[in-house]
Design a protein around this motif. Structure first.
Motif, PDB file in Angstrom:
ATOM      1  N   PRO A 479       0.802  -1.236   0.000  1.00 49.78           N
ATOM      2  CA  PRO A 479       0.000   0.000   0.000  1.00 49.78           C
ATOM      3  C   PRO A 479       0.830   1.279   0.000  1.00 49.78           C
ATOM      4  CG  PRO A 479      -0.900  -1.594   1.557  1.00 49.78           C
ATOM      5  CD  PRO A 479       0.407  -2.145   1.085  1.00 49.78           C
ATOM      6  N   ALA A 480       1.941   1.307   0.763  1.00 48.51           N
ATOM      7  CA  ALA A 480       2.718   2.542   0.885  1.00 48.51           C
ATOM      8  C   ALA A 480       3.302   2.968  -0.456  1.00 48.51           C
ATOM      9  CB  ALA A 480       3.827   2.365   1.919  1.00 48.51           C
ATOM     10  N   LEU A 481       3.941   2.046  -1.162  1.00 46.45           N
ATOM     11  CA  LEU A 481       4.546   2.385  -2.449  1.00 46.45           C
ATOM     12  C   LEU A 481       3.470   2.676  -3.491  1.00 46.45           C
ATOM     13  CD1 LEU A 481       6.965   2.783  -4.229  1.00 46.45           C
ATOM     14  CD2 LEU A 481       7.136   0.300  -4.538  1.00 46.45           C
ATOM     15  N   THR A 482       2.388   1.917  -3.454  1.00 41.27           N
ATOM     16  CA  THR A 482       1.306   2.167  -4.413  1.00 41.27           C
ATOM     17  C   THR A 482       0.729   3.569  -4.223  1.00 41.27           C
ATOM     18  OG1 THR A 482       0.754  -0.189  -4.456  1.00 41.27           O
ATOM     19  CG2 THR A 482      -0.921   1.348  -5.253  1.00 41.27           C
ATOM     20  N   ARG A 483       0.487   3.976  -2.968  1.00 43.09           N
ATOM     21  CA  ARG A 483      -0.034   5.328  -2.717  1.00 43.09           C
ATOM     22  C   ARG A 483       0.941   6.387  -3.184  1.00 43.09           C
ATOM     23  NH1 ARG A 483      -1.833   3.106   2.228  1.00 43.09           N
ATOM     24  NH2 ARG A 483       0.056   3.890   3.227  1.00 43.09           N
ATOM     25  N   ALA A 507       2.674   1.048 -12.661  1.00 46.42           N
ATOM     26  CA  ALA A 507       1.805   0.957 -11.485  1.00 46.42           C
ATOM     27  C   ALA A 507       0.729  -0.095 -11.689  1.00 46.42           C
ATOM     28  CB  ALA A 507       1.170   2.317 -11.199  1.00 46.42           C
ATOM     29  N   GLY A 508       0.134  -0.137 -12.871  1.00 48.14           N
ATOM     30  CA  GLY A 508      -0.899  -1.128 -13.128  1.00 48.14           C
ATOM     31  C   GLY A 508      -0.378  -2.552 -13.112  1.00 48.14           C
ATOM     32  N   GLU A 509       0.876  -2.731 -13.509  1.00 45.47           N
ATOM     33  CA  GLU A 509       1.442  -4.075 -13.626  1.00 45.47           C
ATOM     34  C   GLU A 509       2.089  -4.577 -12.351  1.00 45.47           C
ATOM     35  OE1 GLU A 509       4.152  -3.528 -16.811  1.00 45.47           O
ATOM     36  OE2 GLU A 509       2.589  -3.041 -18.265  1.00 45.47           O
ATOM     37  N   ARG A 510       2.544  -3.663 -11.452  1.00 42.45           N
ATOM     38  CA  ARG A 510       3.346  -4.109 -10.326  1.00 42.45           C
ATOM     39  C   ARG A 510       2.706  -3.867  -8.957  1.00 42.45           C
ATOM     40  NH1 ARG A 510       8.250  -5.767 -11.919  1.00 42.45           N
ATOM     41  NH2 ARG A 510       9.127  -5.634  -9.825  1.00 42.45           N
ATOM     42  N   ALA A 511       1.707  -3.016  -8.876  1.00 43.88           N
ATOM     43  CA  ALA A 511       1.011  -2.844  -7.600  1.00 43.88           C
ATOM     44  C   ALA A 511       0.176  -4.091  -7.302  1.00 43.88           C
ATOM     45  CB  ALA A 511       0.124  -1.602  -7.642  1.00 43.88           C
ATOM     46  N   ALA A 514      -5.037  -6.491  -5.449  1.00 43.16           N
ATOM     47  CA  ALA A 514      -6.086  -6.384  -4.441  1.00 43.16           C
ATOM     48  C   ALA A 514      -6.399  -4.933  -4.088  1.00 43.16           C
ATOM     49  CB  ALA A 514      -5.686  -7.156  -3.190  1.00 43.16           C
ATOM     50  N   GLN A 515      -5.536  -3.990  -4.504  1.00 46.08           N
ATOM     51  CA  GLN A 515      -5.738  -2.584  -4.189  1.00 46.08           C
ATOM     52  C   GLN A 515      -6.538  -1.855  -5.275  1.00 46.08           C
ATOM     53  OE1 GLN A 515      -2.210  -0.620  -2.262  1.00 46.08           O
ATOM     54  NE2 GLN A 515      -1.136  -2.416  -3.061  1.00 46.08           N
ATOM     55  N   HIS A 516      -7.188  -2.595  -6.168  1.00 46.69           N
ATOM     56  CA  HIS A 516      -7.863  -1.919  -7.279  1.00 46.69           C
ATOM     57  C   HIS A 516      -9.012  -1.034  -6.797  1.00 46.69           C
ATOM     58  CE1 HIS A 516     -11.482  -4.544  -7.472  1.00 46.69           C
ATOM     59  NE2 HIS A 516     -10.663  -5.500  -7.053  1.00 46.69           N
ATOM     60  N   ALA A 532      -6.333   1.756 -11.937  1.00 43.15           N
ATOM     61  CA  ALA A 532      -7.307   0.922 -11.235  1.00 43.15           C
ATOM     62  C   ALA A 532      -7.900  -0.137 -12.162  1.00 43.15           C
ATOM     63  CB  ALA A 532      -8.408   1.802 -10.648  1.00 43.15           C
ATOM     64  N   ALA A 533      -8.129   0.221 -13.426  1.00 46.78           N
ATOM     65  CA  ALA A 533      -8.704  -0.730 -14.377  1.00 46.78           C
ATOM     66  C   ALA A 533      -7.755  -1.902 -14.635  1.00 46.78           C
ATOM     67  CB  ALA A 533      -9.032  -0.022 -15.691  1.00 46.78           C
ATOM     68  N   VAL A 534      -6.457  -1.627 -14.745  1.00 43.92           N
ATOM     69  CA  VAL A 534      -5.491  -2.707 -14.956  1.00 43.92           C
ATOM     70  C   VAL A 534      -5.393  -3.577 -13.713  1.00 43.92           C
ATOM     71  CG1 VAL A 534      -3.092  -3.255 -15.495  1.00 43.92           C
ATOM     72  CG2 VAL A 534      -4.208  -1.343 -16.640  1.00 43.92           C
ATOM     73  N   LEU A 535      -5.415  -2.953 -12.530  1.00 46.58           N
ATOM     74  CA  LEU A 535      -5.378  -3.738 -11.297  1.00 46.58           C
ATOM     75  C   LEU A 535      -6.598  -4.651 -11.200  1.00 46.58           C
ATOM     76  CD1 LEU A 535      -4.144  -1.074  -8.691  1.00 46.58           C
ATOM     77  CD2 LEU A 535      -2.818  -2.866  -9.814  1.00 46.58           C
ATOM     78  N   ARG A 536      -7.767  -4.161 -11.593  1.00 47.64           N
ATOM     79  CA  ARG A 536      -8.977  -4.980 -11.571  1.00 47.64           C
ATOM     80  C   ARG A 536      -8.859  -6.132 -12.583  1.00 47.64           C
ATOM     81  NH1 ARG A 536     -12.072  -1.102 -11.401  1.00 47.64           N
ATOM     82  NH2 ARG A 536     -12.345  -0.747 -13.636  1.00 47.64           N
TER      83      ARG A 536
END
Length: 546
Positions: A479-483, A507-511, A514-516, A532-536
């Protein structure tokens, strides 16, 4: 048009090569264009040759063996087909890694296209070959198949540590006891008497034989010997004796995880019979569980004729605390760097002698690099990092900030290489503070990687170095790095939106996927919603494989 014979084909080819102006067709029909006449004759002759060929004979291929692993679920296979077709193509490595981790296989109808991708991208080959299952091994037996890497990569996953019993312990897991017997050095079938430099056994042999290929009966280690190690069954011994290079590496790595000494004995027994390419790859397996008991074998491997083998042995000995190679390099390092009035004085080597070359220092520098500069970097890189605290009396965080009179770039490059080779967190941390390099992050634990990367993102502009550092941080990001990255995207979106493309993709590929939901709720700005769309998408992708 007149009837043609096979003897005319050389005449047609010759006329086409030199031109019909210089060599017009003999007996032209109707005085037409010679070039058209020549092409017509070539077309007729081509059809005649194809129609007149007798069908060849050959043996039918044996059927592919039955699979022993389940195929990926239908939804996952459909998504793989879309990814191969270009939908979020950069997520292919993650899909493959997750499917391989779960012990699945790819359905046969997708194998050719997936193997074609692996032929172009070396990084995905280990997972692709494992996911090919037994059909992948079957394809590797076909003569002149278009995917030669199938012969090199393991087609079955390596044995899991929990599935093996530690010899003498009665329990599964890694062996943590000292096994009996002397260490066998390369070229020795049994423990022997003292050799050169006090090593056990004879000197390292040169390159012997033509190497072992799958199917040879006298490959590296025979099944009878293998059975004496206690952790190797008859079926597994056949994999070691007859398997592809990749299968043998995977087998040896699995054994190394639970019985390091047994793996060393197995490797040493067949060392002379291994081909030079196999020796270099197999030697790297000793990195796991590296200990002082491996040193005699590795010392002898420094005399191998193959440069890749010598380099692999030198790298492992550099990583081994207290090794004799480390002590020899420490002596050279002390001659190169010494304190001088609160600064670091540097005296590069004047030459690269035979002893330095044996210890992994390459004499010929890359293009554009001076010889002494090149030798200095390598000596510093292979000198144990503890030596510099002894020489200068200060910890790494102070030492890396000291003034270097000359040759500063070479010394720091050597320190970076040393920190990576020797896996020294204190040095990696100190060096990252003055020169943030992605390779230094890999030395640190994931939590510290994330903290350092998040701090770097907060204070550094979006540029190539930022992308490199984020690429080196362990995935999935927490979460910290993603934020930190999402806030950086928001900060830059209003002023330099054209500069965000690679950062958004990263960010979409490495976060963590679950944080989508958290990412989608952070801001309605299009760049954040794109992440967010890539994370989903990734979250759905991983669920389909579960």
């Amino acid at each position: 048009m007149r009837e043609q014979s096979g003897a005319e084909w050389p005449e047609i080819v010759s006329a086409a090569l030199v031109g019909t102006d210089r060599r017009p067709p003999s007996d032209p029909a109707g005085g037409g264009d010679p070039a058209v006449e020549l092409l017509e004759r070539a077309a007729v002759e081509t059809v005649r040759r194809r129609a007149g060929q007798r069908p060849g004979t050959g043996e039918p291929l044996p059927p592919a063996p039955a699979e022993d692993r389940p195929a990926v679920p239908r939804a996952a296979a459909d998504r793989l087909a879309r990814i191969l077709g270009g939908e979020h193509a950069r997520l292919l490595p993650e899909w493959l890694a997750e499917a391989a981790r779960r012990g699945l296989r790819v359905p046969p109808h997708l194998l050719p296209e997936l193997l074609d991708h692996a032929a172009k991208d070396r990084s995905i080959r280990p997972h692709v070959t494992a996911l090919a299952g037994r059909r992948g091994r079957w394809l590797a037996t076909i003569h002149d198949h278009p995917w030669p890497f199938l012969d090199k990569e393991p087609t079955t996953p390596p044995p899991a540590p929990a599935d093996r019993e530690v010899p003498g312990s009665g329990t599964p897991g890694r062996a943590d006891h000292v096994g009996p017997g002397a260490v066998v050095v390369p070229g020795s079938a049994e423990p022997g008497g003292p050799g050169r430099d006090g090593l056990v056994g004879p000197s390292m042999p040169g390159e012997a034989g033509s190497g072992r290929r799958p199917g040879d009966s006298d490959g590296g280690g025979d099944s009878g010997d293998a059975g004496t190690d206690g952790a190797i069954g008859a079926g597994e011994a056949e994999v070691w004796r007859l398997g592809t290079q990749g299968d043998r590496v995977a087998y040896l790595a699995g054994l190394r995880m639970v019985d390091p000494e047994g793996a060393l004995r197995l490797l040493a027994r067949g060392w002379e019979r291994e081909g030079p390419d196999d020796r270099a790859v197999l030697l790297g397996v000793l990195e796991d569980g590296l200990s002082a008991g491996d040193e005699p074998f590795l010392e002898a491997a420094l005399d191998d004729r193959r440069r890749e083998v010598r380099q692999a042995a030198a790298d492992l000995l550099t990583r081994l605390p207290g090794s004799r190679l480390g002590e020899r390099m420490a002596e050279r390092g002390r001659r190169c760097l010494r304190p001088s009035g609160g600064r670091i004085a540097v005296v590069p080597p004047e030459s690269c002698d035979a002893g330095m070359a044996r210890d992994g220092v390459r004499a010929a520098p890359p293009r554009g690099t001076g010889e002494r500069s090149w030798w200095l970097q390598q000596v510093v890189a292979r000198t144990p990092l503890r030596v510099w605290a002894e020489v200068f009396g200060v910890p790494p965080d102070i030492l890396v900030g000291m003034k270097i009179v000359d040759w500063g770039r070479e010394v720091r490059a050597g320190w970076v290489r040393a920190a990576v080779l020797q896996r020294d967190p204190a040095w990696a941390r100190a060096l990252f503070a003055v020169d943030p390099l992605a390779e230094l992050l890999a030395v640190l634990r994931p939590a510290e990687q994330e903290a350092l990367a998040a701090d770097f993102v907060a204070r550094h502009p979006v540029d190539g170095q930022l992308i490199m550092v984020l690429g080196g941080a362990a995935a999935p990001w927490g979460p910290a790095l993603t934020r930190a990255v999402l806030h950086k995207i928001l900060d830059v979106a209003g002023t330099q939106p054209w500069n965000l493309g690679e950062l958004i993709r990263l960010a979409g590929e490495r976060a963590d996927p679950a944080q989508h939901q958290a990412a989608a709720g952070l801001s309605p700005e299009p760049p954040v919603q794109e992440v967010a769309a890539v994370l989903r998408y990734r979250s759905d992708m991983l669920k389909e494989l579960s």
